[in-house]
Scaffold this motif. Sequence first.
Motif, PDB file in Angstrom:
ATOM      1  N   LEU A 191       0.873  -1.246   0.020  1.00  9.98           N
ATOM      2  CA  LEU A 191       0.072  -0.068   0.176  1.00  9.98           C
ATOM      3  C   LEU A 191       0.835   1.288  -0.172  1.00  9.98           C
ATOM      4  N   ILE A 192       2.224   0.959   0.265  1.00  9.31           N
ATOM      5  CA  ILE A 192       2.905   2.250   0.435  1.00  9.31           C
ATOM      6  C   ILE A 192       4.080   2.441  -0.576  1.00  9.31           C
ATOM      7  N   GLY A 193       4.229   3.552  -1.121  1.00  8.48           N
ATOM      8  CA  GLY A 193       4.829   3.924  -2.340  1.00  8.48           C
ATOM      9  C   GLY A 193       6.163   3.581  -1.803  1.00  8.48           C
ATOM     10  N   GLN A 194       7.162   3.190  -2.634  1.00  8.68           N
ATOM     11  CA  GLN A 194       8.679   3.441  -2.291  1.00  8.68           C
ATOM     12  C   GLN A 194       9.548   3.955  -3.456  1.00  8.68           C
ATOM     13  N   LYS A 195      10.735   4.140  -3.245  1.00 11.00           N
ATOM     14  CA  LYS A 195      11.533   4.933  -4.260  1.00 11.00           C
ATOM     15  C   LYS A 195      11.945   4.076  -5.332  1.00 11.00           C
ATOM     16  N   PHE A 196      11.690   4.212  -6.603  1.00  6.03           N
ATOM     17  CA  PHE A 196      12.374   3.478  -7.536  1.00  6.03           C
ATOM     18  C   PHE A 196      13.085   4.091  -8.433  1.00  6.03           C
ATOM     19  N   THR A 197      14.311   4.166  -8.868  1.00  5.73           N
ATOM     20  CA  THR A 197      15.179   4.590  -9.657  1.00  5.73           C
ATOM     21  C   THR A 197      15.976   3.875 -10.686  1.00  5.73           C
ATOM     22  N   PHE A 198      15.761   2.529 -10.587  1.00  6.64           N
ATOM     23  CA  PHE A 198      16.633   1.676 -11.382  1.00  6.64           C
ATOM     24  C   PHE A 198      15.907   1.992 -13.098  1.00  6.64           C
ATOM     25  N   PRO A 199      16.654   1.985 -14.051  1.00 11.79           N
ATOM     26  CA  PRO A 199      15.970   2.033 -15.453  1.00 11.79           C
ATOM     27  C   PRO A 199      15.175   0.691 -15.570  1.00 11.79           C
ATOM     28  N   GLY A 200      15.437  -0.328 -15.066  1.00 14.22           N
ATOM     29  CA  GLY A 200      14.728  -1.604 -15.196  1.00 14.22           C
ATOM     30  C   GLY A 200      13.566  -1.693 -14.392  1.00 14.22           C
ATOM     31  N   HIS A 201      13.416  -0.878 -13.616  1.00 16.56           N
ATOM     32  CA  HIS A 201      11.962  -0.600 -12.730  1.00 16.56           C
ATOM     33  C   HIS A 201      11.046   0.313 -13.074  1.00 16.56           C
ATOM     34  N   PHE A 202       9.729   0.033 -12.979  1.00 19.11           N
ATOM     35  CA  PHE A 202       8.931   1.170 -13.324  1.00 19.11           C
ATOM     36  C   PHE A 202       9.039   2.120 -12.246  1.00 19.11           C
ATOM     37  N   HIS A 203       8.899   3.475 -12.320  1.00 24.37           N
ATOM     38  CA  HIS A 203       8.866   4.190 -11.579  1.00 24.37           C
ATOM     39  C   HIS A 203       7.862   5.167 -11.136  1.00 24.37           C
ATOM     40  N   GLY A 204       7.498   5.311  -9.739  1.00 25.19           N
ATOM     41  CA  GLY A 204       6.376   5.800  -9.030  1.00 25.19           C
ATOM     42  C   GLY A 204       6.403   7.425  -9.333  1.00 25.19           C
ATOM     43  N   ARG A 205       5.373   8.010  -8.675  1.00 22.74           N
ATOM     44  CA  ARG A 205       5.151   9.374  -9.013  1.00 22.74           C
ATOM     45  C   ARG A 205       6.551  10.069  -8.094  1.00 22.74           C
ATOM     46  N   PRO A 206       6.688  11.288  -8.572  1.00 27.00           N
ATOM     47  CA  PRO A 206       7.743  11.969  -7.761  1.00 27.00           C
ATOM     48  C   PRO A 206       7.000  12.231  -6.397  1.00 27.00           C
ATOM     49  N   SER A 207       7.900  12.117  -5.402  1.00 31.52           N
ATOM     50  CA  SER A 207       7.463  12.433  -3.984  1.00 31.52           C
ATOM     51  C   SER A 207       8.123  13.690  -3.273  1.00 31.52           C
ATOM     52  N   PHE A 208       7.479  14.569  -2.605  1.00 31.17           N
ATOM     53  CA  PHE A 208       7.887  15.718  -2.130  1.00 31.17           C
ATOM     54  C   PHE A 208       8.802  15.377  -0.916  1.00 31.17           C
ATOM     55  N   CYS A 209       8.423  14.276  -0.161  1.00 28.13           N
ATOM     56  CA  CYS A 209       9.178  13.715   0.845  1.00 28.13           C
ATOM     57  C   CYS A 209      10.147  12.739   0.475  1.00 28.13           C
TER      58      CYS A 209
END
Lengths: 189, 565
Positions: A54-72
């Motif tokens: 339920l909780i978004g986490q940070k994804f940066t690897f090009p092989g992963h889909f990336h979530g929305r930008p997060s202010f925090c």
Amino acid sequence: MTTITRSLRMLIVMTIMTGVIYPLVITGIAMICFPVKSTGSLVYSQGRVIGSELIGQKFTFPGHFHGRPSFCDYSTLPSQGSNWGPGNSVYLSTLKQRAVNYREENNLSSVQVLPPDAITFSASGLDPHISLENALLQVSRVATARRIPENKVKQILFVEAARDKAIFQKPVVNVMKLNVALDSVGGIY
Amino acid sequence: MILLEWILFLFLFLGLVFLMGKYMSSVYLGEDTFFTVIGKPLENLIYKTSGINPAEEMNWKQYGLNLVIFNLLGCLVVFLLQVIQGYLPLNPIHAANVHWDLALNTAISFMTNTNWQSYSGESTLTWLVQMLGLTVQNFLSAATGMAAMVAMLRGFTRKETDKIGNFWVDLTRGTVYILIPLSILFSVFLISQGVLQTFHPYQHFYTMENQSQVLPTGPVASQVAIKQLGSNGGGFFGVNSAHPFENPNGLTNIFEMAAILFLPLALVLSFGYMVGNIKQGLAFLISMLVILLLGTGIVWWAEMLGNPLLIKYGIAHGVSMEGVESRFGVLISSFWGLLTTATSNGSVNSMHDSLMPITTLVYMFNMGVGEVVFGGVGVGIIGMLYYALLVMFLAGLMIGRTPEFLGKKLGPREMYLSVIALLVPPILMLIFAAIALMIPSTVGCMNNSSAHGLSELLYAFLSGAGNNGSAFAGLNTNTLYYNFSLGITMFISRFVTILPALAIGGSLAEKKSIPESSATFPTTGILFIAMLIAVVIIMGSLTFFPVFTMGPLLDHLFMIHGKVY
């Protein structure tokens, strides 16, 4: 004086009822009926927790889909949105930068129209989902990075999106579950 | 297909609202219901342990005194719990004691059913405070509001007596028969969808890309359930119902919206049943729905128009998803905002600071008129009755006849009290907002400058004066001036709404009931509904038009003309 003592006794009784018994009874029901859901819908990989679905986490690897930008930046204590007004110049200049970055990252033309969730901050800073349009724009990058065919990635995306389809909800896909599914297929990234 | 789901849901919801309205009127009239088997023994146990004689009847002053003392004690307990929370158990994050000004603000905020939050629960408060302090006040402040409404209504139904009921009985019945059972059902539903309810410690782990992240935990569902049902709105987490652990999916979202509306809507009908004139209840309901629909039209127009500044960065149609969760989208999120400000709920599922200026203008208007479109549990009807008395006074002037309402003649005393209740909160908030604008350090707390900054500040005080609790969360209000001035605003506004209601109830109860005649102004027809809507809108516009022009309206004009700040 009797008013005060009566108030005090009433307050104690009500506190025990609504502040102690009520939450404990609910917790009891939760433990028995919904042991997974009530404790944060945790996701495990090789026996260790890798997040909550339920909780978004940070994804940066090009092989992963990336979530929305997060202010925090997906930190949870506390999480927050930007609270920038529609004409805030800081908001608009960072938005511009994020649009450039997003296009560059995904190899898109500079006139490509972007889905609004791709470059804006979510309310909670922990939005676990992205729109389908956003995900589709990332497919080519993910496939290239993993060196698997785009169709394969698309197929996984549609399976996951169908799973996340829910009543009274926008068509979105859960980024973490999507990436877990991708990782299980393999590919280098 | 999607439309069908919504329509089906709406009809089911309205059906339940009617049943609930009838049920609640039975509860407060002391009639037997299906829940009496469980409720009665519990009710009697509470009377016994608290030393209360349920047969005792109070006049309005005794009723009010008991209400105020009880509320003040509750406030004191929440305050004390916070300032010593560091020494108490159930403190998984080792939170320190809360500073006195923030603690006072929060205590007043939860006691007055406002639930304004100058803090983020997950990083500031212990579970003990959330349970023993906040959850308890969520119940009691809601029950207090309903009790005040019931006491006021007795003024219309009783004659030639000065007694308007027993505060302790009304408080207990509201809690035992209405709030607790509903909250239990709703909590369990929320948990089934993924809302947290656990005493496990915060979960530290490494993400799929090996970044460290912490999952906050706690007894969330039990608090979210009552926060939505009781018009409270104070979230377990700082971002409130935008947090996936408070509102994980579309289904919880629509149920939470329904819960926000449920009791306020049903109480309008209960009012009708209790005064023995369901048509009057329906007339109020229709007036409120019309104002809500007007607001919905404006808000959706503004959100669909979007933010033209975004188009040049390539965002499709300028749809502004800033501060909006992707699972809800802008239309549902902005509708939530409408419901939460129409009732005095105040929970948010998007960041109001980032919504379109015209959208927030409607929200501010809803709060500014005193939240009479359904309104908070109990106090919503009280507010609407003040407006209704005003309408009857105006109608009386027009036809040259002493105004009457529901079979009671209205005198100068009722008019004075209504006007005080309607005018004090707006005056108070405008003064405090004006002072805030003159203090440089207070202005420095704004997250945005220009017209939008003024909107932030206005919204905060409107929210306090309306006992709403929603916020433009960019404004940092955890400062001495804000904690103090908002605290005072919330405190005075709450009691200046409730106490005149009791006084009116008391003075009407003493009067004779006069039979309806052909010269009586009908209060259930279209004419009355139209006048009521007009009075609400005109009062709100007259009070706030100048300042709304400088805030949200100017903000909107800046935006469409590409002027940034």
